[in-house]
Design a protein around this motif. Structure first.
Motif, PDB file in Angstrom:
ATOM      1  N   SER A  66       5.909 -37.898   5.714  1.00  0.00           N
ATOM      2  CA  SER A  66       6.756 -39.078   5.832  1.00  0.00           C
ATOM      3  C   SER A  66       7.597 -39.104   7.097  1.00  0.00           C
ATOM      4  O   SER A  66       8.156 -40.125   7.452  1.00  0.00           O
ATOM      5  CB  SER A  66       7.692 -39.164   4.624  1.00  0.00           C
ATOM      6  OG  SER A  66       8.550 -38.049   4.594  1.00  0.00           O
ATOM      7  N   SER A  67       7.708 -37.968   7.772  1.00  0.00           N
ATOM      8  CA  SER A  67       8.607 -37.894   8.929  1.00  0.00           C
ATOM      9  C   SER A  67       8.017 -38.594  10.142  1.00  0.00           C
ATOM     10  O   SER A  67       6.913 -38.288  10.577  1.00  0.00           O
ATOM     11  CB  SER A  67       8.891 -36.430   9.282  1.00  0.00           C
ATOM     12  OG  SER A  67       9.470 -35.770   8.196  1.00  0.00           O
ATOM     13  N   GLU A  68       8.779 -39.528  10.681  1.00  0.00           N
ATOM     14  CA  GLU A  68       8.366 -40.148  11.930  1.00  0.00           C
ATOM     15  C   GLU A  68       8.569 -39.148  13.062  1.00  0.00           C
ATOM     16  O   GLU A  68       9.490 -38.347  13.053  1.00  0.00           O
ATOM     17  CB  GLU A  68       9.188 -41.416  12.184  1.00  0.00           C
ATOM     18  CG  GLU A  68       8.869 -42.537  11.218  1.00  0.00           C
ATOM     19  CD  GLU A  68       9.524 -43.838  11.631  1.00  0.00           C
ATOM     20  OE1 GLU A  68      10.048 -43.898  12.761  1.00  0.00           O
ATOM     21  OE2 GLU A  68       9.499 -44.780  10.826  1.00  0.00           O
ATOM     22  N   GLY A  69       7.690 -39.199  14.038  1.00  0.00           N
ATOM     23  CA  GLY A  69       7.796 -38.269  15.139  1.00  0.00           C
ATOM     24  C   GLY A  69       7.220 -36.908  14.838  1.00  0.00           C
ATOM     25  O   GLY A  69       7.501 -35.945  15.553  1.00  0.00           O
ATOM     26  N   ASN A  70       6.429 -36.810  13.750  1.00  0.00           N
ATOM     27  CA  ASN A  70       5.767 -35.549  13.451  1.00  0.00           C
ATOM     28  C   ASN A  70       4.870 -35.133  14.614  1.00  0.00           C
ATOM     29  O   ASN A  70       4.217 -35.980  15.237  1.00  0.00           O
ATOM     30  CB  ASN A  70       4.890 -35.690  12.196  1.00  0.00           C
ATOM     31  CG  ASN A  70       5.574 -35.152  10.950  1.00  0.00           C
ATOM     32  OD1 ASN A  70       6.625 -34.543  11.018  1.00  0.00           O
ATOM     33  ND2 ASN A  70       4.967 -35.377   9.801  1.00  0.00           N
ATOM     34  N   PRO A  71       4.782 -33.856  14.926  1.00  0.00           N
ATOM     35  CA  PRO A  71       3.814 -33.404  15.933  1.00  0.00           C
ATOM     36  C   PRO A  71       2.396 -33.834  15.548  1.00  0.00           C
ATOM     37  O   PRO A  71       2.082 -34.038  14.370  1.00  0.00           O
ATOM     38  CB  PRO A  71       3.964 -31.876  15.896  1.00  0.00           C
ATOM     39  CG  PRO A  71       5.326 -31.625  15.365  1.00  0.00           C
ATOM     40  CD  PRO A  71       5.590 -32.733  14.393  1.00  0.00           C
ATOM     41  N   LYS A  72       1.547 -33.946  16.541  1.00  0.00           N
ATOM     42  CA  LYS A  72       0.193 -34.476  16.324  1.00  0.00           C
ATOM     43  C   LYS A  72      -0.603 -33.659  15.318  1.00  0.00           C
ATOM     44  O   LYS A  72      -1.377 -34.208  14.517  1.00  0.00           O
ATOM     45  CB  LYS A  72      -0.551 -34.557  17.660  1.00  0.00           C
ATOM     46  CG  LYS A  72       0.015 -35.592  18.614  1.00  0.00           C
ATOM     47  CD  LYS A  72      -0.711 -35.573  19.954  1.00  0.00           C
ATOM     48  CE  LYS A  72      -0.103 -36.572  20.928  1.00  0.00           C
ATOM     49  NZ  LYS A  72      -0.739 -36.500  22.278  1.00  0.00           N
ATOM     50  N   LEU A  73      -0.459 -32.341  15.366  1.00  0.00           N
ATOM     51  CA  LEU A  73      -1.256 -31.504  14.472  1.00  0.00           C
ATOM     52  C   LEU A  73      -0.977 -31.806  13.002  1.00  0.00           C
ATOM     53  O   LEU A  73      -1.859 -31.707  12.153  1.00  0.00           O
ATOM     54  CB  LEU A  73      -0.998 -30.022  14.741  1.00  0.00           C
ATOM     55  CG  LEU A  73      -1.833 -29.409  15.879  1.00  0.00           C
ATOM     56  CD1 LEU A  73      -1.297 -28.025  16.227  1.00  0.00           C
ATOM     57  CD2 LEU A  73      -3.305 -29.324  15.485  1.00  0.00           C
ATOM     58  N   LEU A  74       0.259 -32.196  12.667  1.00  0.00           N
ATOM     59  CA  LEU A  74       0.592 -32.530  11.292  1.00  0.00           C
ATOM     60  C   LEU A  74       0.007 -33.882  10.893  1.00  0.00           C
ATOM     61  O   LEU A  74       0.021 -34.245   9.717  1.00  0.00           O
ATOM     62  CB  LEU A  74       2.103 -32.536  11.089  1.00  0.00           C
ATOM     63  CG  LEU A  74       2.799 -31.190  11.312  1.00  0.00           C
ATOM     64  CD1 LEU A  74       4.297 -31.312  11.078  1.00  0.00           C
ATOM     65  CD2 LEU A  74       2.207 -30.112  10.404  1.00  0.00           C
ATOM     66  N   GLN A  75      -0.508 -34.612  11.865  1.00  0.00           N
ATOM     67  CA  GLN A  75      -1.236 -35.847  11.603  1.00  0.00           C
ATOM     68  C   GLN A  75      -2.746 -35.633  11.654  1.00  0.00           C
ATOM     69  O   GLN A  75      -3.525 -36.573  11.534  1.00  0.00           O
ATOM     70  CB  GLN A  75      -0.820 -36.921  12.610  1.00  0.00           C
ATOM     71  CG  GLN A  75       0.676 -37.177  12.666  1.00  0.00           C
ATOM     72  CD  GLN A  75       1.080 -38.051  13.843  1.00  0.00           C
ATOM     73  OE1 GLN A  75       0.436 -39.058  14.134  1.00  0.00           O
ATOM     74  NE2 GLN A  75       2.140 -37.668  14.538  1.00  0.00           N
ATOM     75  N   GLY A  76      -3.144 -34.379  11.845  1.00  0.00           N
ATOM     76  CA  GLY A  76      -4.576 -34.052  11.880  1.00  0.00           C
ATOM     77  C   GLY A  76      -5.225 -34.247  13.228  1.00  0.00           C
ATOM     78  O   GLY A  76      -6.443 -34.336  13.315  1.00  0.00           O
ATOM     79  N   VAL A  77      -4.400 -34.268  14.301  1.00  0.00           N
ATOM     80  CA  VAL A  77      -4.928 -34.516  15.650  1.00  0.00           C
ATOM     81  C   VAL A  77      -4.499 -33.378  16.560  1.00  0.00           C
ATOM     82  O   VAL A  77      -3.333 -32.960  16.555  1.00  0.00           O
ATOM     83  CB  VAL A  77      -4.378 -35.860  16.216  1.00  0.00           C
ATOM     84  CG1 VAL A  77      -4.928 -36.109  17.611  1.00  0.00           C
ATOM     85  CG2 VAL A  77      -4.734 -37.007  15.280  1.00  0.00           C
ATOM     86  N   LEU A  78      -5.431 -32.865  17.364  1.00  0.00           N
ATOM     87  CA  LEU A  78      -5.075 -31.822  18.324  1.00  0.00           C
ATOM     88  C   LEU A  78      -4.124 -32.376  19.385  1.00  0.00           C
ATOM     89  O   LEU A  78      -4.243 -33.541  19.780  1.00  0.00           O
ATOM     90  CB  LEU A  78      -6.326 -31.285  19.011  1.00  0.00           C
ATOM     91  CG  LEU A  78      -7.197 -30.313  18.218  1.00  0.00           C
ATOM     92  CD1 LEU A  78      -8.464 -29.997  19.016  1.00  0.00           C
ATOM     93  CD2 LEU A  78      -6.439 -29.034  17.901  1.00  0.00           C
ATOM     94  N   PRO A  79      -3.181 -31.563  19.875  1.00  0.00           N
ATOM     95  CA  PRO A  79      -2.271 -32.050  20.922  1.00  0.00           C
ATOM     96  C   PRO A  79      -3.004 -32.276  22.233  1.00  0.00           C
ATOM     97  O   PRO A  79      -4.074 -31.743  22.458  1.00  0.00           O
ATOM     98  CB  PRO A  79      -1.235 -30.921  21.033  1.00  0.00           C
ATOM     99  CG  PRO A  79      -1.918 -29.710  20.528  1.00  0.00           C
ATOM    100  CD  PRO A  79      -2.874 -30.187  19.476  1.00  0.00           C
TER     101      PRO A  79
END
Length: 404
Positions: free
Chosen positions: A391-404
């Motif tokens: 739910s956190s906005e601004g989550n790092p990409k990896l927590l969205q399932g995307v490599l940085p």
């Protein structure tokens, strides 16, 4: 010279190495760990992996290997009672999904997580050294010189300490901590039961502390049983008959006969928060940066948040041609993680103090609050998404399932 030296080869240290190496293959990364090679296979514990953390592991290419051995948590039940109460009324229930087909968490045996991370690290070219620790280090203008237990000295642009809540490297770096001892210990063990659990996790709030039943595959459950430290020590040292009798008083009989199928250990519980996460050419991650009460099941997932933020910080700096070990670069990681960690530490501290007592007015107030949340679906949905880390906005990409 190494680009990054990671001290600690658990899931946090391995995830740091894999996430950075996967996004920036040209960086030279080594992981050292004090345990012998293969010791991780003897770890009988299991961990709750939130949805955001499973997305991270999927982006690292290991979740497909972990998933067959994982148990989804389909729902969660919360009760508040005394140990001797014949009936434990349910005050709060949570549906286990944050999206269709995506549970808010899975229970994963620790070896099932560490093994795939080790294999991925090796396949990417990360060097792994076991039975080796970093015994000291000194940061300089262009590198940090790390002195290993083998007698060797290695130079690296950045040293990442993932060496646990009693981090020796944190102390050497001169980073102070906020500490509080709860006078409680968490007894960790695994039980087998006759009837299936249906993927239901239970947390029973008892006067001595929470008693968590966390589902595992094959009619098993992982227990995190909080007691006053002197009682926990007595229970762990007792014979099997006494231990199982006390266990049944708290677990109940709805899943049939219980059998303890792993060793039992007690871990002292406290709050440890590092006052800084970084120094020149040095960063803390995982338990080395924070140790919190297991009442919310978020300790491991805080570590994965560290991994995601640190990896993105380093990879972005590398792409811009910046010095990945400089304090100016590492400050971004610190600002990303320190407030969230402090907030979670305070939250778990308050929850533990609120629920680990038998004071009647407090009991009435907290049960009223749990019942109120139960009747508010929107608020329940907010809490479950918070627990899942999605739910956190601004989550790092990896927590969205995307490599940085």
């Amino acid at each position: 010279m190494l680009d990054i030296l990671v001290a600690g080869g658990g899931y946090t240290g391995l995830s740091v190495a894999v996430s950075i190496k996967k996004a920036a293959p040209h960086l030279n990364i080594m992981v050292v760990d004090g345990a012998p090679d293969g010791a991780w296979q003897k770890d009988g514990r299991a961990s709750a992996i939130a949805a955001a953390a499973s997305r991270l592991l999927d982006a690292l290419g290991v979740w497909s290997e972990i998933l067959p051995k994982a148990q989804p948590i389909n729902s969660m039940v919360i009760t508040d009672s005394r140990t001797a109460d014949p009936v434990r009324p349910v005050f709060l229930t949570f549906d286990g999904n944050v999206a269709d087909g995506e549970p808010f968490a899975h229970m994963v045996p620790n070896p099932a997580m560490v093994g795939p991370l080790i294999e991925m690290a090796k396949s990417l070219g990360v060097e792994l050294r076991y039975s080796t620790t970093v015994d000291g280090f000194r940061s300089g203008p262009g590198s940090v010189n790390a002195h290993l237990s083998s007698g060797e000295t290695l130079a690296a642009r950045l040293l990442v300490a993932c060496d646990g809540v009693k981090s020796k490297l944190r102390e050497i770096a001169g980073i102070k901590t906020v500490n509080f001892d709860y006078g409680q210990s968490g007894i960790v063990t695994t039980v087998e039961h006759e009837r299936p659990h249906g993927g239901v996790a239970e947390e029973h709030f008892l006067p001595a502390g929470p008693f968590a039943i966390l589902p595992l595959p094959d009619n098993r459950s992982s227990l995190v049983w909080t007691e006053r430290t002197h009682d926990a020590d007595r229970l762990v040292a007792s014979d099997d008959l006494v231990f199982e009798e006390e266990l049944e008083r708290r677990f109940g009989h709805k899943l049939g006969t219980l059998k303890v199928v792993s060793g039992r250990r007690a871990f002292p519980l406290g709050l440890t928060l590092a006052r800084a996460f970084v120094a020149e050419r040095f960063a803390l991650a995982g338990d080395a940066a924070h140790g919190i009460h297991p009442i919310s099941g978020q300790g491991l997932n805080l570590g994965f948040k560290d991994v995601a933020a640190l990896a993105e910080t380093i990879v972005d700096a590398d792409r811009l041609g910046l010095d990945i070990g400089s304090l100016a670069v590492l400050e971004r990681y610190q600002s990303w993680r320190r407030f969230d960690t402090f907030r979670m530490g305070v939250t778990t501290d308050v929850l533990n103090r609120l629920f680990s007592n038998d004071i009647t007015p407090i009991r009435v107030a907290r049960d009223f609050g749990l019942g109120l949340v139960e009747r508010m679906p929107t608020l329940k949905s907010f809490f479950i998404r918070q627990a899942a880390g999605v739910s956190s906005e601004g989550n790092p990409k990896l927590l969205q399932g995307v490599l940085p």
